[in-house]
Write a protein that holds these residues in place. Structure first.
Motif, short mmCIF file in Angstrom:
data_model
loop_
_atom_site.label_atom_id
_atom_site.label_comp_id
_atom_site.label_asym_id
_atom_site.label_seq_id
_atom_site.Cartn_x
_atom_site.Cartn_y
_atom_site.Cartn_z
N ILE A 1 81.24 39.18 20.46
CA ILE A 1 80.50 38.85 21.53
C ILE A 1 80.04 39.75 22.30
O ILE A 1 81.08 40.34 22.66
CB ILE A 1 80.71 36.83 22.57
CG1 ILE A 1 80.85 36.45 21.87
CG2 ILE A 1 79.64 36.61 24.04
CD1 ILE A 1 81.14 35.19 21.98
N SER A 2 78.80 39.28 22.60
CA SER A 2 78.71 41.41 23.34
C SER A 2 77.97 41.51 24.24
O SER A 2 77.68 41.45 25.20
CB SER A 2 77.69 42.81 22.41
OG SER A 2 76.88 41.66 22.09
N ALA A 3 77.52 40.69 24.80
CA ALA A 3 76.47 39.49 25.78
C ALA A 3 76.46 37.86 25.69
O ALA A 3 76.63 37.85 24.73
CB ALA A 3 75.17 40.62 26.48
N ALA A 4 76.29 37.82 27.11
CA ALA A 4 75.86 36.23 27.05
C ALA A 4 75.82 35.95 28.26
O ALA A 4 75.85 36.40 29.84
CB ALA A 4 77.96 35.72 27.29
N ALA A 5 74.47 34.67 29.00
CA ALA A 5 74.38 34.39 29.75
C ALA A 5 73.69 32.97 29.85
O ALA A 5 73.25 32.40 28.79
CB ALA A 5 73.24 35.26 30.27
#
Length: 154
Positions: A135-139
């Protein structure tokens, strides 16, 4: 420097990514084993991943530890019980060494003796690393007055 060509297997990649999504949500469970679940979550994120909470507020942009530490404390300190979060429906899209999961999720628990539920949408971005997908990003954003999941939400 010799590099090997990557073999792209979209179906396998989607299955691996869905497994990571399930593990991401599965980390957020109150009670025993929380520390181990959070360590597993840390391993699923690249070191400099960016996590953003919106939820009708000014976006809170967090590092991996800024995201995990307060949640681990909340899940283990005792006022939040019977809590869990789970993906409801989502879709995975993959292109080469990048991927994305977009979907709805739900949560339920008891906070200070009061049962609660909630729903929202999350977006999780992935990159293929030498150690596999991470995972590189989450929102995320949650339902609230004036904002409900659309009927065609994934």
């Amino acid at each position: 420097m010799t590099t090997e060509a990557t073999t792209y297997e979209p179906t396998i990649d989607r299955d691996v990514i869905q497994g990571i999504v399930d593990a991401f949500f599965g980390a957020f469970v109150a009670g025993p084993g929380c520390s181990e679940r959070m360590d597993r979550l840390r391993a699923l994120l690249i070191d400099r991943a960016v996590i953003v909470r919106t939820c009708g507020l000014e976006p809170a942009v967090m590092t991996v530890e800024e995201f995990i530490a307060p949640r681990e404390a909340l899940l283990t300190e005792g006022s939040l019980t019977d809590f869990r979060e789970w993906p409801v429906e989502g879709r995975v899209e993959v292109f080469g060494d990048i991927a994305h999961w977009f979907g709805s999720y739900a949560k339920a628990g008891t906070q200070a003796g009061e049962p609660f539920t909630g729903r929202g949408m999350k977006t999780i971005q992935f990159v293929r690393t030498t150690d596999g997908w991470r995972i590189s990003a989450a929102a995320w954003d949650d339902e609230r007055d004036g904002l409900s999941l659309p009927s065609d939400a994934p």
